[in-house]
Design a protein around this motif. Structure first.
Motif, PDB file in Angstrom:
ATOM      1  N   SER A  40       0.808  -1.226   0.000  1.00  0.00           N
ATOM      2  CA  SER A  40       0.000   0.000   0.000  1.00  0.00           C
ATOM      3  C   SER A  40       0.840   1.275   0.000  1.00  0.00           C
ATOM      4  O   SER A  40       0.309   2.368  -0.231  1.00  0.00           O
ATOM      5  N   PHE A  41       2.131   1.165   0.238  1.00  0.00           N
ATOM      6  CA  PHE A  41       2.994   2.339   0.387  1.00  0.00           C
ATOM      7  C   PHE A  41       2.961   3.279  -0.823  1.00  0.00           C
ATOM      8  O   PHE A  41       2.797   4.503  -0.660  1.00  0.00           O
ATOM      9  N   LEU A  48       0.971   8.564  -3.450  1.00  0.00           N
ATOM     10  CA  LEU A  48       0.288   9.152  -4.601  1.00  0.00           C
ATOM     11  C   LEU A  48      -0.963   9.920  -4.182  1.00  0.00           C
ATOM     12  O   LEU A  48      -1.140  11.096  -4.545  1.00  0.00           O
ATOM     13  N   PHE A  49      -1.839   9.289  -3.427  1.00  0.00           N
ATOM     14  CA  PHE A  49      -3.124   9.927  -3.122  1.00  0.00           C
ATOM     15  C   PHE A  49      -2.980  11.054  -2.102  1.00  0.00           C
ATOM     16  O   PHE A  49      -3.771  12.002  -2.129  1.00  0.00           O
ATOM     17  N   ALA A  50      -1.993  10.974  -1.216  1.00  0.00           N
ATOM     18  CA  ALA A  50      -1.748  12.103  -0.317  1.00  0.00           C
ATOM     19  C   ALA A  50      -1.321  13.327  -1.116  1.00  0.00           C
ATOM     20  O   ALA A  50      -1.757  14.457  -0.852  1.00  0.00           O
ATOM     21  N   TRP A  51      -0.479  13.116  -2.126  1.00  0.00           N
ATOM     22  CA  TRP A  51      -0.053  14.220  -2.994  1.00  0.00           C
ATOM     23  C   TRP A  51      -1.241  14.816  -3.746  1.00  0.00           C
ATOM     24  O   TRP A  51      -1.410  16.045  -3.797  1.00  0.00           O
ATOM     25  N   LEU A  52      -2.067  13.971  -4.335  1.00  0.00           N
ATOM     26  CA  LEU A  52      -3.215  14.462  -5.100  1.00  0.00           C
ATOM     27  C   LEU A  52      -4.223  15.192  -4.218  1.00  0.00           C
ATOM     28  O   LEU A  52      -4.871  16.150  -4.661  1.00  0.00           O
ATOM     29  N   LEU A  53      -4.364  14.752  -2.968  1.00  0.00           N
ATOM     30  CA  LEU A  53      -5.327  15.381  -2.067  1.00  0.00           C
ATOM     31  C   LEU A  53      -4.837  16.747  -1.584  1.00  0.00           C
ATOM     32  O   LEU A  53      -5.623  17.699  -1.497  1.00  0.00           O
ATOM     33  N   LEU A  54      -3.551  16.848  -1.271  1.00  0.00           N
ATOM     34  CA  LEU A  54      -3.007  18.087  -0.719  1.00  0.00           C
ATOM     35  C   LEU A  54      -2.595  19.093  -1.786  1.00  0.00           C
ATOM     36  O   LEU A  54      -2.471  20.286  -1.491  1.00  0.00           O
ATOM     37  N   ILE A  63       6.722  17.812   1.832  1.00  0.00           N
ATOM     38  CA  ILE A  63       7.364  17.274   3.036  1.00  0.00           C
ATOM     39  C   ILE A  63       7.009  15.798   3.214  1.00  0.00           C
ATOM     40  O   ILE A  63       7.859  14.967   3.557  1.00  0.00           O
ATOM     41  N   PHE A  64       5.754  15.466   2.943  1.00  0.00           N
ATOM     42  CA  PHE A  64       5.308  14.086   3.139  1.00  0.00           C
ATOM     43  C   PHE A  64       6.024  13.118   2.212  1.00  0.00           C
ATOM     44  O   PHE A  64       6.521  12.075   2.660  1.00  0.00           O
ATOM     45  N   VAL A  65       6.087  13.431   0.932  1.00  0.00           N
ATOM     46  CA  VAL A  65       6.705  12.491  -0.021  1.00  0.00           C
ATOM     47  C   VAL A  65       8.211  12.389   0.188  1.00  0.00           C
ATOM     48  O   VAL A  65       8.836  11.422  -0.263  1.00  0.00           O
TER      49      VAL A  65
END
Length: 432
Positions: free
Chosen positions: A88-89, A94-100, A182-184
């Motif tokens: 799932s990593f 990917l989806f955290a980037w698209l959401l933020l 920062i997250f990625v």
């Protein structure tokens, strides 16, 4: 804890817990900033955004238990549950980037797809990861230490999410885009540390497993677990309403939009400071009494918010610090109590069930998120809440009720329930 009585040394504890920081950074932004950003800045409206997030959380209610039960059955060369984390990593990134960091012209369909993908991937990653923390130690107090260490890194991630808007001083869209960067960058580093230094453990080998429904049934039939979940759900619903509406409260009641980040910072600093306080207190008076104390103190703090008016920044800062001090206990104590339940059940049954228990707990937590998204936001919209600030006293009354009134009532009810229904010594019925 003394070294002979613990599973992890300090460095291993850090490497296990550090994964929580980037996850919490995004999770905090999703709860606190993202709904308002999409509703107001992106122009989708409170009702639409509330409906999308409400559906996403209902979707989680089904995926969490399913992934938890499947995780209990999964092994791998790097240890149990790790294959789910590895699979799932990429989706989490990917989806955290698209959401933020969304494009300019998006609609409800984009938000629906991205929120659904993000929640699914985070569930598939976090349920197995957090389950390791429940089952890796046989020591009652170390379970509190593990929950507390994980909470500290969660607070660190949330602090980053709250500080970035203050430091940048730009529009929320720019701040969320910075959080995405920062997250990625941080998440792969944390994952590598986890894989290299978290102690390996060997669960009991089980050749036969109950059906998926049987696994959930065996968890839900435990009286201690059901009672814990009732209390946890109510408190999480109260917290979700207060935190989810904090941006609107500071912007329209305090009339100080520039102080939103500062208020979140006060809340999170208090949260970090009080983690060791609650852990120490739980060793002295027990986990249940410690949690009850935090619940009642928070109720008093919430009542105080009715005195806030335009320009009362010092009062609001004190309220945020009080909320943070109590909310950290709401995270640590139920998790540690759940670890006790898991240990007793797995000893009695011989089956690994940590992920199933945790997934059901997560499902309750995510259902509680429906409170601000599916109830408070739409009702504020129906009450005619105006984002420009032109609101009458009746509309502000609705905001006060969902920010403080209803959460206070829920907390008082939970304190009474804990006093009557939940024992300090966890007793679990024999599993089938």
């Amino acid at each position: 804890m003394k070294s002979p009585n613990r599973i992890m040394n300090g460095w291993q504890l850090v490497c296990f817990s550090c994964v929580s920081a980037p996850l919490a950074m995004v999770g905090f932004a999703v709860v606190s900033f993202v709904p308002t950003f999409y509703a107001i800045d992106m122009g989708l409206g409170l009702a639409v955004v509330g409906a999308v997030f409400m559906f996403g959380r209902f979707f989680d209610v089904f995926t969490d238990p399913l992934i938890g039960a499947l995780s209990d059955r999964t092994g791998g060369r790097r240890g149990p549950r790790v294959p789910w984390m590895l699979l799932s990593f990429p989706g989490v990134l990917l989806f955290a980037w698209l959401l933020l960091s969304p494009p300019d012209d998006i609609g409800p369909v984009y938000l629906f797809c991205v929120v659904s993908g993000y929640l699914l991937c985070v569930t598939a990653f976090d349920v197995p990861y957090s389950s390791i923390g429940l089952e890796i130690s046989p020591h009652v107090h170390e379970r509190s230490v593990l929950a507390g260490a994980k909470a500290v890194f969660q607070i660190l991630g949330a602090l980053i999410a709250s500080v970035v808007p203050v430091v940048i001083g730009a529009q929320m869209g720019v701040s969320l885009g910075t959080l995405a960067l920062i997250f990625v960058a941080a998440m792969p580093v944390a994952m590598a540390a986890f894989l290299m230094w978290t102690p390996k453990y060997t669960p009991k080998v089980v050749h036969t497993h109950p059906s998926l429904w049987g696994a959930w049934h065996n968890c839900l039939r435990q009286n201690a677990f059901r009672r814990l979940m009732i209390a946890f759900f109510a408190v999480q619903a109260a917290n979700a309403m207060t935190v989810g509406l904090l941006v609107l409260f500071v912007t329209h009641v305090l009339q100080a939009q520039a102080l939103v980040g500062q208020m979140f910072l006060m809340l999170l600093l208090a949260t970090a400071f009080f983690v060791p306080v609650w852990i120490f207190l739980s060793k002295k008076i027990g986990k249940r009494r410690t949690w009850m104390s935090a619940i009642l103190i928070c109720s008093v703090v919430l009542v105080t918010s009715y005195s806030v008016g335009p320009g009362d920044a010092l009062i609001m800062q004190a309220i945020c610090m009080g909320l943070g001090a109590c909310m950290t206990c709401d995270a640590v104590m139920p998790t540690s109590m759940l670890a006790d339940i898991v240990a007793r059940d797995e000893t009695d049954s011989g089956h690994p069930r940590a992920a199933s228990y945790l997934a059901l707990k997560n499902a309750a937590s995510k259902m509680a998120f429906v409170a601000p998204m599916g109830v408070a936001f739409p009702l504020l919209g129906l009450a005619g809440f105006d984002k420009t600030g032109a609101n009458d006293p009746e509309t502000f009354g609705v905001l006060f009720f969902f920010f403080a009134g209803l959460p206070c009532l829920l907390r008082v009810a939970v304190a009474a329930y804990l006093w009557r229904k939940l024992e300090d010594q966890i007793v679990v019925a024999p599993a089938t």
